[in-house]
Design an enzyme around this catalytic site. Structure first.
Site, mmCIF file in Angstrom:
data_model
loop_
_atom_site.group_PDB
_atom_site.id
_atom_site.type_symbol
_atom_site.label_atom_id
_atom_site.label_comp_id
_atom_site.label_asym_id
_atom_site.label_seq_id
_atom_site.Cartn_x
_atom_site.Cartn_y
_atom_site.Cartn_z
ATOM 1 N N TYR A 56 0.849 -1.204 0.000
ATOM 2 C CA TYR A 56 0.000 0.000 0.000
ATOM 3 C C TYR A 56 0.876 1.243 0.000
ATOM 4 C CZ TYR A 56 -5.001 0.033 -0.059
ATOM 5 O OH TYR A 56 -6.290 0.031 -0.494
ATOM 6 N N GLU A 58 -0.353 4.893 -0.480
ATOM 7 C CA GLU A 58 -1.068 6.162 -0.654
ATOM 8 C C GLU A 58 -0.101 7.334 -0.509
ATOM 9 O OE1 GLU A 58 -4.436 6.259 1.965
ATOM 10 O OE2 GLU A 58 -5.620 4.971 0.651
ATOM 11 N N ASP A 202 -6.478 14.317 -24.832
ATOM 12 C CA ASP A 202 -6.624 12.921 -24.425
ATOM 13 C C ASP A 202 -6.046 12.067 -25.554
ATOM 14 O OD1 ASP A 202 -7.337 10.377 -23.757
ATOM 15 O OD2 ASP A 202 -9.434 10.843 -23.279
ATOM 16 N N THR A 228 -4.046 6.743 -21.645
ATOM 17 C CA THR A 228 -3.933 5.384 -21.137
ATOM 18 C C THR A 228 -2.524 4.905 -21.452
ATOM 19 O OG1 THR A 228 -4.709 4.465 -23.219
ATOM 20 C CG2 THR A 228 -6.375 4.836 -21.517
ATOM 21 N N LYS A 231 -2.674 1.155 -24.880
ATOM 22 C CA LYS A 231 -3.088 1.090 -26.283
ATOM 23 C C LYS A 231 -1.831 1.110 -27.163
ATOM 24 C CE LYS A 231 -7.590 2.854 -24.909
ATOM 25 N NZ LYS A 231 -8.615 3.912 -25.002
ATOM 26 N N ARG A 237 -2.463 -2.136 -18.414
ATOM 27 C CA ARG A 237 -3.680 -1.320 -18.339
ATOM 28 C C ARG A 237 -3.525 -0.302 -17.225
ATOM 29 N NH1 ARG A 237 -6.658 -3.954 -21.825
ATOM 30 N NH2 ARG A 237 -8.197 -2.312 -21.748
#
Ligand SMILES: *Cc1c(COP(=O)(O)O)cnc(C)c1O
Length: 422
Positions: A56, A58, A202, A228, A231, A237
């Protein structure tokens, strides 16, 4: 054969392992023309499946809410440095879980619910998250939408300017999911300046082309670059937000704690590896080959009598308008799938049919390029598509099976990165 690549999975959960093995075979044997898909390298696949999963984190490197970040900080800092270098930006956030939450973070950073935002309409080639009604971005914000010209299939920059000056949106999005042509970032920047809007590029679809120098970069023209990573960029991903220093704080705060909790560190590692790969000369060659293949495929499809939105392509993507073919997009897409050619059905601009049963199919060349196919194969691919669409019109399942055998045969000679040899 393939399940033995995952021995622990096979022994712990043979049922699930069999699904993965079947997917490996499917990906190996079929010709994947979905323009948003690709094959990650074995190295990216390994990085994405590491024990970084267990941590974790954060916060951001050097500023975490959990201890034990000695290694995680180095992984994330490396991904950030590589993103900044590759895209020529001041600041990069590599934590967004995917493209849609990345875009939502941009809204959170710069707009308030009810504010006007502007993007390309979904049926014209825009993305859901650019203010389209069914998306949170279109119900929590007031989305106004631009499109393409009916006669050319190209963005009408004068109409974009008129709309922007009339609406004065907080945010303007450029980029989309079904745009076969180069985006003029400088023209959008001029419009956003006049309208007093924050401009977001984008580039989810074209990030790999930008990294490889096969599409102009938005870095010097826009406030925020959203992308992203999975692609054309050929990473795991995930997503990234990049911006000038003046927006760095707003973007970081919007991603965490604004929208997300702990980052997916194993994905961050995969992104770092993909960015390293994308900085190599071989990736530049890949990016240019993606475009060369798409242009060759478009030319071959035109020769077969297909109508293409905007008449062709400048990038990795081709939108086929089947209006003149008596086979709607969905029936064509399903027939192509039975022929071993994986595409998606898609609306075309000014589509007379419904979005769930539209007139077009959307194809692209990133995946086949990653497997090593080149321009000399594109007439064959166009021929398969043409024969499959004709077979769909006649309901000729035998013809589809025959194409499938030819496809499987060719793909066996072009093994996919990251997949086992069959
Ligand atoms: C794919 C895509 C997205 C969304 O990405 P997800 O990871 O599917 O959420 C956003 N914008 C554009 C332009 C895209 O093509």
């Amino acid at each position: 054969m393939s399940a033995s690549r995952h021995p622990a999975l096979l022994s712990a959960d043979p049922e699930l392992a069999s699904f993965v093995a079947a997917e490996e075979v499917l990906q190996a044997q079929t010709l994947r023309l979905i323009p948003s898909e690709n094959y990650v390298s074995a190295a990216v696949l390994e990085a994405s499946g590491t024990v970084l999963q267990n941590k974790y984190s954060e916060g951001y490197p050097g500023r975490r809410y959990y201890e034990g970040q000695q290694n995680i900080d180095r992984v994330e800092a490396l991904a950030i440095e590589r993103a900044k270098g590759l895209f020529g930006v001041d600041h990069a956030n590599v934590q967004p879980y995917s493209g849609s939450p990345a875009n939502l973070a941009v809204y959170l950073a710069f707009a308030k619910p009810g504010d006007t935002v502007m993007g390309m309409a979904l049926p014209m080639g825009g993305h859901l998250t650019h203010g389209w009604g069914v998306s949170a971005t279109g119900s929590w914000f007031r989305g106004v939408q631009y499109g393409v010209r009916a006669d050319t299939g190209l963005i009408d920059y004068d109409a974009v300017r008129d709309l922007a000056l009339a609406e004065r949106p907080k945010l303007i999005f450029c980029g989309g999911t079904a745009l076969p042509r180069t985006i003029d970032f400088a023209a959008f920047a001029e419009i956003a300046r006049e309208a007093g809007s924050i401009l977001v590029a984008d580039v989810a679809h074209i990030a790999g082309l930008i990294a490889g120098g096969a599409h102009p970069s938005p870095a010097d023209h826009v406030d925020v670059v959203s992308t992203t990573t999975h692609k054309t960029l050929r990473g795991p991903r995930g997503a990234m937000l990049m911006c000038r220093e003046e927006h760095a704080k707003a973007i970081d705060k919007a991603v965490f704690p604004g929208l997300q909790g702990g980052p997916h560190n194993q994905t961050t590692a995969g992104i770092a590896v993909a960015l390293h790969e994308a900085a190599q000369p071989s990736f530049t060659a890949y990016a240019h080959q993606v475009v060369a293949n798409a242009k060759a495929l478009a030319a071959a499809l035109l020769q077969k009598g297909f109508d293409l939105v905007s008449g062709g392509t400048d990038n990795h993507l081709i939108l086929i308008d089947l209006t003149g073919k008596d086979v709607p997009g969905k029936i064509a897409a399903k027939a192509l799938d039975r022929a071993g050619i994986v595409v998606n059905y898609n609306t075309v601009p000014f589509d007379p049919r419904k979005p769930f049963d539209p007139s077009g199919i959307r194809i692209g060349t990133p995946s086949l390029t990653s497997r090593g196919l080149s321009t000399e194969h594109m007439p064959l691919v166009a021929d398969w598509i043409s024969r499959a669409v004709d077979a769909a019109a006649k309901g000729d399942e035998q013809a589809l099976a025959a194409i499938r055998a030819e496809v499987t045969d060719l793909m066996a000679a072009f093994p996919a990165p990251g997949l086992p040899l069959s």
